[in-house]
Design a protein around this motif. Sequence first.
Motif, PDB file in Angstrom:
ATOM      1  N   CYS A  20      19.114 -19.059  37.406  1.00 53.29           N
ATOM      2  CA  CYS A  20      18.159 -19.778  38.264  1.00 53.29           C
ATOM      3  C   CYS A  20      18.390 -19.378  39.726  1.00 53.29           C
ATOM      4  CB  CYS A  20      18.300 -21.296  38.100  1.00 53.29           C
ATOM      5  SG  CYS A  20      17.186 -22.213  39.195  1.00 53.29           S
ATOM      6  N   LEU A  22      16.982 -20.403  42.350  1.00 52.54           N
ATOM      7  CA  LEU A  22      16.991 -21.556  43.259  1.00 52.54           C
ATOM      8  C   LEU A  22      18.346 -22.255  43.234  1.00 52.54           C
ATOM      9  CD1 LEU A  22      13.376 -22.906  42.650  1.00 52.54           C
ATOM     10  CD2 LEU A  22      14.237 -21.814  44.726  1.00 52.54           C
ATOM     11  N   CYS A  23      19.017 -22.228  42.076  1.00 52.69           N
ATOM     12  CA  CYS A  23      20.382 -22.779  42.015  1.00 52.69           C
ATOM     13  C   CYS A  23      21.343 -21.939  42.858  1.00 52.69           C
ATOM     14  CB  CYS A  23      20.885 -22.837  40.572  1.00 52.69           C
ATOM     15  SG  CYS A  23      20.325 -24.305  39.690  1.00 52.69           S
ATOM     16  N   PHE A 169      14.147 -20.614  35.515  1.00 53.27           N
ATOM     17  CA  PHE A 169      14.820 -21.598  36.370  1.00 53.27           C
ATOM     18  C   PHE A 169      15.614 -22.568  35.504  1.00 53.27           C
ATOM     19  CE2 PHE A 169      10.602 -20.632  38.162  1.00 53.27           C
ATOM     20  CZ  PHE A 169      10.951 -20.117  39.398  1.00 53.27           C
ATOM     21  N   HIS A 173      14.546 -27.192  38.689  1.00 48.68           N
ATOM     22  CA  HIS A 173      13.841 -26.290  39.609  1.00 48.68           C
ATOM     23  C   HIS A 173      12.513 -25.815  39.029  1.00 48.68           C
ATOM     24  CE1 HIS A 173      17.748 -25.724  42.002  1.00 48.68           C
ATOM     25  NE2 HIS A 173      16.897 -26.435  42.713  1.00 48.68           N
ATOM     26  N   TYR A 174      12.439 -25.678  37.701  1.00 52.22           N
ATOM     27  CA  TYR A 174      11.154 -25.350  37.066  1.00 52.22           C
ATOM     28  C   TYR A 174      10.137 -26.452  37.407  1.00 52.22           C
ATOM     29  CZ  TYR A 174       7.765 -24.895  33.210  1.00 52.22           C
ATOM     30  OH  TYR A 174       6.623 -24.795  32.464  1.00 52.22           O
ATOM     31  N   GLU A 201       9.892 -19.243  31.653  1.00 52.64           N
ATOM     32  CA  GLU A 201      10.822 -20.354  31.414  1.00 52.64           C
ATOM     33  C   GLU A 201      11.102 -20.523  29.919  1.00 52.64           C
ATOM     34  OE1 GLU A 201      12.389 -21.829  33.727  1.00 52.64           O
ATOM     35  OE2 GLU A 201      13.288 -23.527  32.696  1.00 52.64           O
TER      36      GLU A 201
END
Length: 247
Positions: A20, A22-23, A169, A173-174, A201
């Motif tokens: 992910c 965003l992580c 993600f 975050h998804y 995803e």
Amino acid sequence: MKQHIDTIPVLDAYRSDCECPLCVLHKKHEEEFVDVFLGASVMEPDRRVEVNEKGFCRRHFKMMFDAGNRLGLALMTDTYMKRTIEKLSQSAKRAAQIGEEEGKKSLIARVGRKNGDIVTVADEVAAMADKCIFCEKLDNTMERYVFTLVYLYKKESDFRDALAKSKGFCLDHYAQVLKAAPEQLSGKDLQAFIDLVTRVEMENLERVEKDLEWFTLKFDYRNKDKPWGNSQDAVERSVNKMRGGAV
Ligand SMILES: [Zn+2]
Ligand SMILES: [Zn+2]
């Protein structure tokens, strides 16, 4: 909503091989904020006022405690505690009054009594413990990155390819990406975006789940000599996919 566009960190996160992106950004900023809060913020009056009002959640108090700057943390926590005691003294007075009234009631009056008042006081106290200036700042930063991600999809065909080839993600975050999409996309563009991120995803959740399943099957003695494949770190990656946290 006017958003600050910061494309480079998002593009860099997409270049790293991760479950992910965003992580990855969340982790990077969380670590940076520990230094920010324990460093310059300690001396900034405006930031201190915010800290005094909100404090930190358990996770962020612990991260700052573990960072080792005990004096910085002590200075901030001391004024935060002073302010909390000040606010709490009002609730404490009301709690004492409610207790006193309750104590005076006859047994008959106590039957079927309502504890509404003390519950309200308890809710106020719980709300004081429920704030975190660190989480708020981190959430705002992540909101900007989610906005930037949708912006890049809209403007850059290279980024659309990177998104299509990514590993998706974590669940949280998804959800954030889906929620943010209609701010910048509509009609067929929104449909194409939703289709793309959802396909990526689902494919990647299934991939990680298969890795995890193989991890469990490797403990069967009949599979002892079979190759691990991609399963050796499947537990970490599955936890990342389900609840976030870059690995
Ligand atoms: Zn994530
Ligand atoms: Zn927090």
